[in-house]
Enzyme design. Structure first.
Site, mmCIF file in Angstrom:
data_model
loop_
_atom_site.group_PDB
_atom_site.id
_atom_site.type_symbol
_atom_site.label_atom_id
_atom_site.label_comp_id
_atom_site.label_asym_id
_atom_site.label_seq_id
_atom_site.Cartn_x
_atom_site.Cartn_y
_atom_site.Cartn_z
ATOM 1 N N SER A 1 -3.745 2.420 -5.314
ATOM 2 C CA SER A 1 -3.635 1.325 -6.284
ATOM 3 C C SER A 1 -4.523 1.476 -7.511
ATOM 4 C CB SER A 1 -3.938 -0.009 -5.596
ATOM 5 O OG SER A 1 -2.865 -0.377 -4.746
ATOM 6 N N LYS B 1 -2.641 1.728 -10.710
ATOM 7 C CA LYS B 1 -2.086 0.552 -11.376
ATOM 8 C C LYS B 1 -2.765 0.280 -12.719
ATOM 9 C CE LYS B 1 -0.894 -1.389 -6.869
ATOM 10 N NZ LYS B 1 -1.222 -2.408 -5.843
ATOM 11 N N TYR C 1 7.081 3.814 -7.797
ATOM 12 C CA TYR C 1 5.853 3.181 -7.302
ATOM 13 C C TYR C 1 5.170 4.032 -6.231
ATOM 14 C CZ TYR C 1 2.767 -0.154 -5.040
ATOM 15 O OH TYR C 1 1.673 -0.767 -4.479
ATOM 16 N N TYR D 1 -8.053 -7.384 -5.147
ATOM 17 C CA TYR D 1 -7.234 -8.294 -4.356
ATOM 18 C C TYR D 1 -8.023 -9.563 -4.017
ATOM 19 C CZ TYR D 1 -5.058 -3.727 -3.961
ATOM 20 O OH TYR D 1 -4.530 -2.504 -4.250
ATOM 21 N N VAL E 1 -6.337 1.821 -1.433
ATOM 22 C CA VAL E 1 -6.534 1.953 0.010
ATOM 23 C C VAL E 1 -6.780 3.402 0.434
ATOM 24 C CG1 VAL E 1 -5.283 -0.142 0.603
ATOM 25 C CG2 VAL E 1 -4.052 2.032 0.474
#
Length: 309
Positions: free
Chosen positions: A64, A67, A191, A243, A261
């Site tokens: 992530s 992103k 993705y 998050y 992660v």
């Protein structure tokens, strides 16, 4: 820079002896195979120097953290019209939660939760085949890091695809609301492959330097994103980059950051440095346990928190 190198060496030394290292991600089988007894940290400075300690030359799946780069790329294509499709608020929920998505009629809360990043991938896909969109993302990251060796770990991409039912559910749900325009398998292909990009701490710190330098690549003078956009991306990283652990990270570290992660974290000290840290073991909300502790120690010793020394 002697003090900074000493601090990095001290942090790496303490990480090497740590007993509680967190738990590696198991829901992506390829990530479950990663040795948790690894730790790397790199600090990229605006003059081009990169200081490192530990396993900073070992590639890992950035997951992530990607992103941040896809958001920068999509904003370059669409400008602020992107925000009609994705929000800018902290989620307070797990990164792969579907509950909030239903309550908010398919509009993801922010671009750093999985649903938001899938929506951004859909925007990047506009006018492209999936392979072209993936290539554009990889080229952008190679450009930022000034390193053409950066690649996608195809084993991780395959593992994500084979075990991506939760993300597929998010994508189908958003498509039902009209928040995704392209076929779900095309969007997920983009993705999953962006998440499977493999980088070292050295490469990742170098790639993030534009966010520490008002949107500019300080080594070439090229404006990657406008200065105001860099500030706003940093703001979203601070609020949403970890998050439902974003508040805790801001409290402890005090820098904009984005976790993955795979155990990586990219953190930005505006005007000072871009920092990448990696340790595969995660805490209960999916952020690198030793990586967060290392960044907390770094900002404390160097006085780099955006909230003051």
């Amino acid at each position: 820079m002697t003090k900074l190198q000493d601090v990095l060496d001290e942090i790496a030394g303490e990480a090497a002896g740590a007993s509680d290292r967190g738990v590696v991600a198991h829901y992506i089988p390829e990530l479950a195979k990663v040795d948790p007894n690894q730790f790397g940290i790199a600090v990229a400075l605006p003059d081009g120097e990169v200081l490192t300690a530990g396993d900073a030359a070992t590639p890992f799946s950035i997951q992530s953290v990607s992103k941040v780069f896809t958001l920068s790329l999509a904003l370059g294509k669409l400008g602020d019209s992107l925000w009609a499709r994705v929000g800018r608020e902290p989620s307070g929920n797990a990164f792969n939660s579907i509950v909030q998505l239903e309550q908010e009629k398919g509009r993801p809360r922010n671009p750093f939760i999985n649903a938001g990043a899938i929506a951004v991938a859909d925007l990047i896909l506009s006018g492209h085949q999936p392979r072209e969109a993936i290539g554009e993302i990889v080229r952008f990251i190679r450009y930022l890091a000034d390193d053409d060796t950066i690649r996608i770990d195809e084993r991780v991409a395959r593992s994500e695809t084979e075990h991506g039912d939760r993300n597929a559910s998010l994508a189908h749900f958003m498509r039902a609301f009209g928040s995704i325009e392209h076929p779900v398998d095309h969007v997920l292909g983009v993705y999953f492959h962006q998440c499977a990009i493999a980088m070292t701490c050295h490469q990742l710190a170098r790639a993030g330097l534009y966010l520490a330098s008002q949107g500019q690549n300080p080594l070439t003078g090229a404006q990657v994103v406008p200065a105001q956009r860099a500030r706003r991306i940093n703001a979203i990283m601070l609020m949403c980059g970890h998050y439902d652990g974003s508040g805790e990270f801001a409290y402890r570290v005090g820098l904009p950051g984005k976790s993955g992660v795979g155990g990586g974290i990219l953190a930005i000290a505006p005007g000072i440095a871009s920092i990448a840290v990696w340790s595969p073991g995660l805490d209960l909300v999916g952020n690198s346990k030793l990586g967060t502790a290392a960044l907390e120690q770094l900002t404390r010793q160097m006085g780099w928190s955006v909230f003051g020394a």
